[in-house]
Scaffold this active site. Structure first.
Site, PDB file in Angstrom:
ATOM      1  N   SER A 192      12.502 -17.043  -4.470  1.00 44.83           N
ATOM      2  CA  SER A 192      12.413 -18.368  -3.856  1.00 44.83           C
ATOM      3  C   SER A 192      11.943 -19.394  -4.873  1.00 44.83           C
ATOM      4  O   SER A 192      11.135 -19.087  -5.760  1.00 44.83           O
ATOM      5  CB  SER A 192      11.431 -18.334  -2.680  1.00 44.83           C
ATOM      6  OG  SER A 192      11.188 -19.636  -2.181  1.00 44.83           O
ATOM      7  N   TYR A 237       3.661 -16.223   1.399  1.00 47.26           N
ATOM      8  CA  TYR A 237       5.087 -16.198   1.043  1.00 47.26           C
ATOM      9  C   TYR A 237       5.280 -16.601  -0.414  1.00 47.26           C
ATOM     10  O   TYR A 237       5.922 -15.876  -1.191  1.00 47.26           O
ATOM     11  CB  TYR A 237       5.877 -17.127   1.961  1.00 47.26           C
ATOM     12  CG  TYR A 237       7.352 -17.204   1.618  1.00 47.26           C
ATOM     13  CD1 TYR A 237       8.214 -16.178   1.994  1.00 47.26           C
ATOM     14  CD2 TYR A 237       7.875 -18.285   0.921  1.00 47.26           C
ATOM     15  CE1 TYR A 237       9.573 -16.225   1.679  1.00 47.26           C
ATOM     16  CE2 TYR A 237       9.227 -18.345   0.609  1.00 47.26           C
ATOM     17  CZ  TYR A 237      10.068 -17.317   0.988  1.00 47.26           C
ATOM     18  OH  TYR A 237      11.399 -17.373   0.672  1.00 47.26           O
TER      19      TYR A 237
END
Length: 272
Positions: free
Chosen positions: A162, A176
């Site tokens: 990401s 995350y």
């Protein structure tokens, strides 16, 4: 070398975790329509079966090209069972795509310990677990292409990371972003460890794509997200599918330990 050979994944065996939905589903379709055999693994057995039925029904796709193998990838025993099932069916695994993951957004003061446990396990620890378990099959794929001591077509491990691991996100997704940053570095570590064994390891640091994980964010902030991107849009299936096809084909055979930002350049933009 001609383009058809350079970018071909025909007859390759691919395992895509989380391959039934979102980015994983986009990647699954890219491989299936280009002649690969794709195993789709995720916790949602119904979604796995449904996705495979849809993929096998696509024009020009060989029957049985997409195969559902449901598994709860947060579980060590389930990862072991999945690896054993793949090993029972295949002598080689050409491509492993570690896509399964989860996110958790909550304010700093109330961010729960359970979020860290869940995300560290699924987003990071089990990626190592499954890659480790499947290394013999990935190694066999690379060794099969060896000529004159050179492995022409290595086994491939592609991690779906990401851009939130490249920058500090605006949203309070502490576990995350941290676990994805860990995944990026794990990929580099694996590149050094597995390269001599004929396996490459690379990461796609994905920006916004239409998915269940991003649905609420895109509903609320979609216009702002598009406006902030140098290309003025979010990702589409061909973006992530094409990147994976490149990394899995002969064209990407010398790419190892790379982190490719697949975000239209949005991670480069200043927030100040």
């Amino acid at each position: 070398m001609d383009i058809q050979s350079l970018f071909s994944v025909k007859d390759k065996v691919v395992l895509i975790t989380g391959g039934a939905k979102g980015i994983g589903r986009m990647i699954s379709e890219a491989f299936v329509v280009n002649g690969a055999k794709v195993y789709i693994a995720s916790r949602d057995a119904a979604a796995c079966k449904s996705a495979c039925a849809e993929l096998n029904a696509l024009p020009g796709v060989r029957p049985g090209s997409a195969v559902p193998l449901p598994a709860d990838l947060s579980s060590l025993s389930e990862c072991q069972r999945l690896a054993a099932e793949i090993s029972a069916r295949e002598k080689k695994l050409h491509v492993l795509i570690n896509n399964s993951g989860a996110t958790w957004g909550e304010t700093y003061d109330s961010y729960p310990d359970s979020a860290w446990t869940k995300l560290v396990t699924l987003n990071l620890q089990r990626v190592f677990t499954l890659t480790q378990l499947l290394t013999p099959l990935l190694e066999a794929a690379g060794q099969a292409s060896k000529t004159q001591e050179v492995i022409a077509d290595p086994g491939r491990v592609i991690h779906i990371g990401s851009i939130d691991a490249l920058r500090v996100p605006l949203l309070p997704t502490f576990a995350y972003s941290a676990t994805k940053a860990g995944l990026h570095h794990l990929s580099r570590h694996l590149a050094v460890e597995l390269g001599p064994r004929g396996i490459t390891s690379n990461t796609l640091a994905c920006g916004p794509f239409p998915s269940k994980m991003m649905a609420a964010t895109l509903r609320e902030f979609g216009d702002d997200i598009r406006a902030a991107n140098p290309l003025g849009r979010i990702g589409v299936p061909s973006d992530v599918g094409g990147a994976c096809l490149f990394l899995a084909s002969r064209a990407g055979a010398f790419v190892n330990g790379a982190t490719l930002a697949l975000d239209g350049g949005v991670a480069l933009m200043s927030k100040i």
